[in-house]
Motif scaffolding. Structure first.
Motif, mmCIF file in Angstrom:
data_model
loop_
_atom_site.group_PDB
_atom_site.id
_atom_site.type_symbol
_atom_site.label_atom_id
_atom_site.label_comp_id
_atom_site.label_asym_id
_atom_site.label_seq_id
_atom_site.Cartn_x
_atom_site.Cartn_y
_atom_site.Cartn_z
ATOM 1 N N VAL A 88 0.843 -1.184 0.000
ATOM 2 C CA VAL A 88 0.000 0.000 0.000
ATOM 3 C C VAL A 88 0.882 1.240 0.000
ATOM 4 O O VAL A 88 1.931 1.275 0.629
ATOM 5 C CB VAL A 88 -0.957 -0.014 1.222
ATOM 6 C CG1 VAL A 88 -0.211 -0.008 2.529
ATOM 7 C CG2 VAL A 88 -1.930 1.169 1.178
ATOM 8 N N THR A 107 -4.891 7.001 -1.583
ATOM 9 C CA THR A 107 -4.226 5.742 -1.256
ATOM 10 C C THR A 107 -4.327 4.807 -2.446
ATOM 11 O O THR A 107 -5.337 4.795 -3.154
ATOM 12 C CB THR A 107 -4.908 5.101 -0.032
ATOM 13 O OG1 THR A 107 -4.861 6.025 1.052
ATOM 14 C CG2 THR A 107 -4.230 3.811 0.385
ATOM 15 N N VAL A 162 -3.666 0.702 -3.310
ATOM 16 C CA VAL A 162 -3.284 -0.647 -2.891
ATOM 17 C C VAL A 162 -2.980 -1.433 -4.165
ATOM 18 O O VAL A 162 -3.795 -1.462 -5.094
ATOM 19 C CB VAL A 162 -4.409 -1.332 -2.094
ATOM 20 C CG1 VAL A 162 -3.981 -2.722 -1.653
ATOM 21 C CG2 VAL A 162 -4.790 -0.498 -0.885
#
Lengths: 494, 263
Positions: free
Chosen positions: A476, A484, A486
């Motif tokens: 991540v 963000t 991932v």
């Protein structure tokens, strides 16, 4: 200073001897002076004050002072009782002075040796790095021994040296290290007064860890050399003790740090589990409440078929939600026991799997848009279809959960050499850097996420476990205020 | 550091020549071809010159190295000339003083540094040597006068004897027994061992000296005083690093020794 004091002391004692000789001058050829016994006073004082040198010189001076009158008496009256008494008195002085002086000197040397050993222990007991400790020890020993002292201690292949130079193969110190025996050089130069040198190995359990070298302009008698060899052993033992003590302190500090970290971790885990129990109760209660409520409605009231179907659909959804939560709990329990989740591997096309997840979660009623960016060529992975679905649903639902309204969640997939890379990127608040390493831990929820969105803290832990069970890996990246991403890699179908 | 051996630098050839000369002289005296005084002259030159030659040879082995043969021959000749002259006229003993002059020249040129003779003068040590010589000499005079009733004399012969001590006896003893032998021994052994050996050898030299009076009290006195003098001079050399205090002590003591009429 000491030499001046000794010289002054000897002069004073010489004066005393002469004074006694003047007092004893009343002796006649027939009778000895009773004052002759007063010679013992300067002799004893000389021995007590100046040791063997003082005792011997004063006794000799006393004898030389008595000798002329003594021989006159012997010549005059023969070896009678009086002359014999005086001879014995003089001879006793000659024995008493050196003997008492010898005892005093030896006692002082012994006390000095104990004090030196104590000084070594005191110096090395201080907590400081080895070079500074050796330097301090060298200065202290130099002062006590009235000599130039060099200490060299092994540090791997190198030497830590306090003093002149490190031992070399042709130096006395080098030979002492090589032979593990003391090396004495009676004179190291052509100075007017010989410079004695002794190199003694610092040994610990038969291993030479260093060398002590003492160089003095003057005498280094055999007794003192033996004492220096013993001192070297003391220094070796003291160095080893200091080293062990330092190591023990370091271990204790490390242990305390580990215990503190473990305690903190246990506290955090305990807190997380408490939060989890509260959350799990809430998560289980919600679908159960719905099930209980709709089942009671259906049981007690009559509805139209369409309404019955709608309520049944709601009950079915809540049942599946309940089953999913229970599945997560079971999988987590299995993971905590160290077991891999059960997989039934098959070739799974990534595109349709992503499309299904996106359609399931990103319907038009959503406040956020979900964009699927998938390469045109068909990509397939070797995976458990149900596990893959759980992975993708978890990631996309997570991204949606923490994304502000009217932002976009982007899901990408592409094939690289032998792997398929899938990423889910949101434009949310991001994760704080200190929380980032822990996002895959079970029960962990970033502090700022708690209260903003519901969650069990199990989603990303499950994702990681499932991806790794497929021989893939997940990581991540996040920037506060930007979002963000991932990314997971799974092995592609060859 | 590599040290020379105990006997390194000994002028064996020169010593052999000196021994041959002494033996030849003794034979000629024995045959009556030379007067007995000739043997005394040769003995003085050979013994004192030989001791000084050994001291020079040993000194020459430590840097700065130099050739000791020339200076050794010169001092032997000086001693021989002085001894010969003294046999004719005691006033010729003044020639003995050429020996300390030659030694001073050698010391100033740095060649006797290894023996403890150098340019620097240890004032404190020299005063201590003077005090030691006065104490021992004074005590000896007192003991000789009080105990044995010997007369104290200061005639012209005493001056001749003192000149002999200043030019031959004291320099040869101090340069060889302290400057060379003790100095070399103390670089191998402890001070105590070195001083014991050097003093014992020095004592032996006095005991076999044909010029020493054979009276028992003189022999015992010599044993005591020469032993004390040897130990004190060795300590003075060790303490001050210079041979000068020992030379002063010896000179003063032997001056007192010569004043005893029995000697």
């Amino acid at each position: 200073m000491i030499r001046r004091r000794q010289t002054a002391g000897l002069l004073v004692l010489g004066g005393c001897v002469i004074a006694v000789a003047v007092l004893a001058a009343d002796a006649t050829a027939q009778s000895a002076s009773p004052w002759r016994h007063a010679y013992a006073l300067p002799v004893v004082a000389g021995a007590l004050a100046l040791g063997m040198v003082g005792g011997s010189v004063t006794a000799l001076a006393a004898l030389m002072t008595q000798a002329p009158t003594l021989f006159v008496r012997v010549e005059a009256v023969g070896l009678g009782a009086g002359a014999l008494d005086e001879l014995v008195s003089a001879a006793l002085l000659l024995v008493l002075g050196p003997l008492l002086g010898f005892c005093v000197t030896e006692a002082r040397r012994q006390a000095e040796r104990y004090a030196t050993v104590l000084a070594v222990q005191e110096t090395l007991a201080d907590e400081r790095p080895l070079p500074q400790a050796l330097d301090a020890l060298r200065c202290r020993l130099g002062g006590r021994l009235a000599a130039d002292v060099t200490l060299a201690v092994r540090d791997g292949d190198d030497w830590i040296v306090a003093g002149s130079t490190a031992p070399t193969s042709d130096s006395a110190a080098g030979r002492a290290v090589a032979t593990t025996a003391a090396v004495f050089v009676p004179d190291i130069g052509h100075e007017a007064r010989p410079h004695r040198l002794l190199s003694a190995p610092l040994s610990v359990r038969g291993e030479t860890v260093g060398v002590l070298t003492v160089e003095r302009g003057g005498e280094l008698p055999a007794g003192e050399r033996r004492a220096l060899v013993a001192l070297a052993l003391h220094i070796g033992a003291a160095l080893e003790n200091a080293r062990l003590a330092a190591r023990q302190r370091r271990f204790a500090d490390e242990l305390a740090e580990k215990v503190r970290a473990a305690t903190d971790r246990l506290a955090a885990l305990d807190q997380a589990k408490s939060a989890f129990v509260a959350m799990a109760s809430h998560e289980l209660r919600t679908p159960l409440t719905a099930l209980v409520g709709y089942s009671e409605l259906l049981a007690t009231r009559a509805f139209s078929p369409d309404e019955v179907r709608r309520q049944a659909e709601i009950m079915r959804r809540q049942t599946r939600r309940l089953a999913a939560i229970i599945d997560d709990f079971l999988d987590l329990s299995r993971l905590e026991r160290g077991e891999a989740p059960p997989l039934r591997l098959a070739d799974v096309a990534v595109g349709p799997a992503l499309t299904a997840a996106v359609e399931l979660l990103g319907g038009p009623q959503r406040a956020c848009r979900v964009v699927l960016d998938c390469s045109l060529e068909p990509i397939a992975v070797r995976a458990d279809p149900h596990a893959l679905e759980r992975i993708l649903v978890n990631l996309v639902s997570n991204a949606l959960k923490y994304s502000p309204t009217h932002t976009t969640v982007t899901v990408r997939a592409r094939a690289t050499s032998g792997t398929v890379v899938i990423s889910v990127e949101d434009a949310g608040r991001g994760i704080a850097p200190e929380a980032l390493p822990r996002v895959f831990e079970p029960y962990f929820r970033a502090p700022d996420a708690v209260g903003r969105a519901p969650g069990s803290g199990l989603g990303l832990a499950m994702v990681k476990a499932l991806v790794e069970a497929h021989d893939g890996h997940v990581h991540v990246e996040s920037t506060l205020g930007i979002g963000t991403r991932v990314t997971l890699q799974l092995p592609a179908v060859p | 550091m590599v040290f020379p051996g105990l006997l390194t630098g000994t002028p064996a050839g020169l010593l052999a020549v000196l021994a041959a000369v002494l033996a030849m002289c003794a034979a000629l005296v024995h045959l009556g071809w030379l007067p007995p005084s000739a043997l005394r002259v040769v003995t003085v030159a050979v013994v004192h010159g030989g001791l000084l030659a050994i001291a020079f040879g040993w000194a020459a082995t430590t840097p700065p190295q130099w050739r000791p043969l020339g200076p050794s021959v010169i001092i032997i000749l000086v001693l021989a000339v002085a001894a010969t002259g003294t046999r004719w006229d005691p006033r010729a003993a003044i020639f003995y003083l050429a020996s300390p002059l030659w030694l001073t020249f050698l010391a100033l040129s740095g060649r006797l540094r290894a023996l403890g003779l150098r340019w620097e003068m240890p004032v404190g040590g020299s005063l201590l040597g003077l005090a030691a010589g006065l104490t021992l000499g004074g005590h000896m005079l007192l003991a000789a006068a009080v105990t044995f009733g010997h007369r104290v004399t200061t005639d012209g012969l005493v001056l001749a004897a003192i000149a002999y001590d200043a030019g031959a006896n004291v320099p040869s003893s101090e340069l060889f027994f302290r400057g060379a032998l003790f100095n070399r021994l103390q670089r191998r052994w402890s001070f105590a061992a070195a001083v014991t050996v050097a003093t014992a050898v020095g004592l032996l030299r006095y005991l076999v000296d044909p010029l020493l009076p054979r009276a028992p009290e003189i022999i015992v006195g010599t044993l005591v005083y020469v032993t004390l003098l040897g130990v004190i001079n060795a300590w003075l050399l060790w303490w001050s690093g210079s041979l000068l205090p020992g030379l002063v002590a010896s000179l003063v003591f032997f001056a007192a020794y010569r004043m005893v009429a029995a000697v």
